[in-house]
Write an enzyme that holds these catalytic residues in place. Structure first.
Site, short mmCIF file in Angstrom:
data_model
loop_
_atom_site.label_atom_id
_atom_site.label_comp_id
_atom_site.label_asym_id
_atom_site.label_seq_id
_atom_site.Cartn_x
_atom_site.Cartn_y
_atom_site.Cartn_z
N ARG A 124 0.81 -1.23 0.00
CA ARG A 124 0.00 0.00 0.00
C ARG A 124 0.84 1.26 0.00
NH1 ARG A 124 -3.08 -3.25 3.66
NH2 ARG A 124 -4.93 -4.07 2.60
N LYS A 146 2.88 11.20 -11.19
CA LYS A 146 2.01 10.38 -12.03
C LYS A 146 2.73 9.07 -12.34
CE LYS A 146 -0.96 13.31 -14.87
NZ LYS A 146 -1.22 13.67 -16.28
N GLU A 188 9.16 17.57 -25.20
CA GLU A 188 8.54 17.95 -23.93
C GLU A 188 9.10 19.29 -23.42
OE1 GLU A 188 6.03 16.71 -22.32
OE2 GLU A 188 5.88 14.55 -22.72
N LYS A 230 6.96 22.58 -14.19
CA LYS A 230 6.09 21.44 -13.85
C LYS A 230 5.77 21.45 -12.36
CE LYS A 230 4.98 16.69 -14.52
NZ LYS A 230 5.20 15.46 -15.28
N GLU A 240 -4.63 16.64 -11.01
CA GLU A 240 -5.15 16.99 -12.34
C GLU A 240 -6.66 17.20 -12.34
OE1 GLU A 240 -5.00 15.33 -16.83
OE2 GLU A 240 -3.15 15.10 -15.71
N ARG A 244 -3.34 21.38 -13.95
CA ARG A 244 -2.33 20.39 -14.33
C ARG A 244 -2.55 19.86 -15.74
NH1 ARG A 244 0.64 15.67 -10.75
NH2 ARG A 244 1.86 14.85 -12.48
N ASN A 248 -0.56 18.70 -20.53
CA ASN A 248 -0.89 17.78 -21.62
C ASN A 248 -1.00 18.49 -22.97
OD1 ASN A 248 -1.13 15.27 -20.16
ND2 ASN A 248 -2.92 16.17 -19.18
N HIS A 251 -0.83 16.49 -26.15
CA HIS A 251 -0.94 15.06 -25.82
C HIS A 251 -2.22 14.40 -26.33
CE1 HIS A 251 2.51 15.90 -23.34
NE2 HIS A 251 2.57 14.67 -22.91
N HIS A 255 -1.40 11.02 -28.10
CA HIS A 255 -1.83 9.69 -27.65
C HIS A 255 -2.60 8.96 -28.75
CE1 HIS A 255 -1.42 10.77 -23.09
NE2 HIS A 255 -0.28 10.48 -23.67
N HIS A 269 7.30 8.92 -27.96
CA HIS A 269 6.34 9.78 -27.25
C HIS A 269 6.65 11.27 -27.44
CE1 HIS A 269 3.49 11.18 -24.28
NE2 HIS A 269 4.46 11.83 -23.67
#
Length: 376
Positions: A124, A146, A188, A230, A240, A244, A248, A251, A255, A269
């Site tokens: 956990r 993330k 990026e 960032k 997010e 946030r 993206n 993106h 994606h 990417h």
């Protein structure tokens, strides 16, 4: 030797430092020792990065009296799925990693995302340290918490928010990257200038070629500024819910293109992010949101850097515009069935919206596909 610069990410009990400089892998033991309750760590890397950096890390940890056990996974985006994730979690359990121990992710974005997710669910939640070895991971994926893996339905659809305990961005590790990987990471970097810092984009237009050619000071400055931006956004919106999503930029297009190319070497990417940023500015200009010259300026910089900047630069066939829009619908940023786009009022001024006319989006994609067919 570059001075080590520190960017603090002030998230209360989950706060941590991102350190940017030379020789951080060789000096990792001294950096990590304060976080250990016993002198032992488990490291997960991939076979490519492991061959380059694992023994240097082992020696750096040994200098501080820290033992290291390591697992090397296959390199590549296909590792970021259930089979290698399961293998990693079960290996960590076999190593008897306890909740107070530290797991180290040594590698690019795939390793950082997968290992961070493993750390998030192991007992956990155990602590982990990111040692990103690619430019893309140093400026983006290693910071912000993330973590996750891909599903057949799309990228990063399974995961958790789990902040690292420390991030060590060793600029020297970038010397081992292939030129294509440097430029993919640079996609990026450009994103940060485009979304929120016009002066940084100006700087990149001037210093980008030196960065690509190996200038360590330029690389360190770009990594530090990207991480600062960032961190600032993550602190405002850790999970997010709002701001946030600005991270993206590019993106939603990216994606869909990654899915269309099978998450393969046809499109890395960061290459997809660069193309996506160019398309987001094209879309913004068509909607009258930003000056008409901004998309041209973005495309010109990508071209000057020798980067992919449109669908014509992706080898092989692509689906039609409607199929690409369907792929966009699998993006995790979809809310209430509506696609969310990050568009721009200008360079350095991005915003989030779900109010994008379908016919304009279809026109952007159709024109890009037509240009690809004309170039074939």
């Amino acid at each position: 030797m570059l001075a080590v610069e520190t960017v603090h990410v002030p998230l209360g009990e989950r706060a941590y430092d991102v350190r940017v400089g030379d020789g951080l892998i060789a000096g990792a033991g001294a950096q990590i020792a304060p976080f250990l309750t016993r002198p032992r760590v488990a490291v997960v890397s991939d076979e490519t990065v492991g061959a380059l950096h694992l023994e240097a890390l082992r020696a750096g940890l040994a200098d501080a009296g820290i033992d290291m056990t390591a697992l090397c996974l296959p390199a590549g985006e296909s590792t970021k799925g259930w089979p290698q994730f399961t293998r990693t979690v079960e290996w960590l359990l076999e190593q008897k990693i306890e909740r107070r121990d530290v797991v180290i992710a040594l590698g690019g974005g795939v390793i950082g995302d997968l290992v961070g997710f493993a750390a998030a669910v192991l007992r956990r939640g155990v602590r982990f340290v990111q040692i990103p070895t690619s430019l893309l991971a140093q400026v983006d994926s290693s910071v912000g918490g993330k973590t996750g893996i891909n599903a057949p339905q799309g990228k990063n659809l399974i995961g958790a928010f789990h902040q690292p305990t420390l991030v060590l961005a060793d600029i020297g590790a970038l010397d081992t990257l292939a030129p294509r990987d440097v430029l993919a990471g640079y996609g990026e970097v450009v994103k940060y200038g485009l979304l929120g810092d016009a002066a940084f984009f100006d700087w990149l237009e001037s210093k980008g070629p030196a960065l690509a050619a190996g200038d360590r000071e330029a690389r360190a400055a770009a990594v530090k500024r990207s991480v600062e931006m960032k961190a600032d956004i993550v602190v405002r919106d850790e999970t997010e819910q709002g701001d946030r999503a600005l991270l993206n930029l590019g993106h939603t297009f990216c994606h869909a293109l990654e899915a269309a190319t099978g998450y393969s070497n046809r499109l890395l990417h960061g290459e997809g992010v660069a193309i996506g940023c160019a398309m987001a500015f094209d879309l913004s200009a068509r909607l009258g949101l930003c000056p008409q010259e901004d998309p041209s300026r973005v495309a010109a910089h990508l071209h000057a850097m020798g980067m992919k900047r449109g669908l014509a630069d992706i080898p092989g066939d692509l689906p039609d515009a409607d199929a690409l829009i369907t792929l966009m619908g699998q993006d995790k940023k979809v809310m209430d069935g509506k696609l969310r786009f990050i568009l721009a009022r200008g360079i350095g001024d991005a915003f989030v919206t779900d109010d994008v006319p379908a016919d304009t989006l279809r026109a952007v994609l159709s024109d890009a596909l037509a240009a690809k067919h004309a170039a074939a």
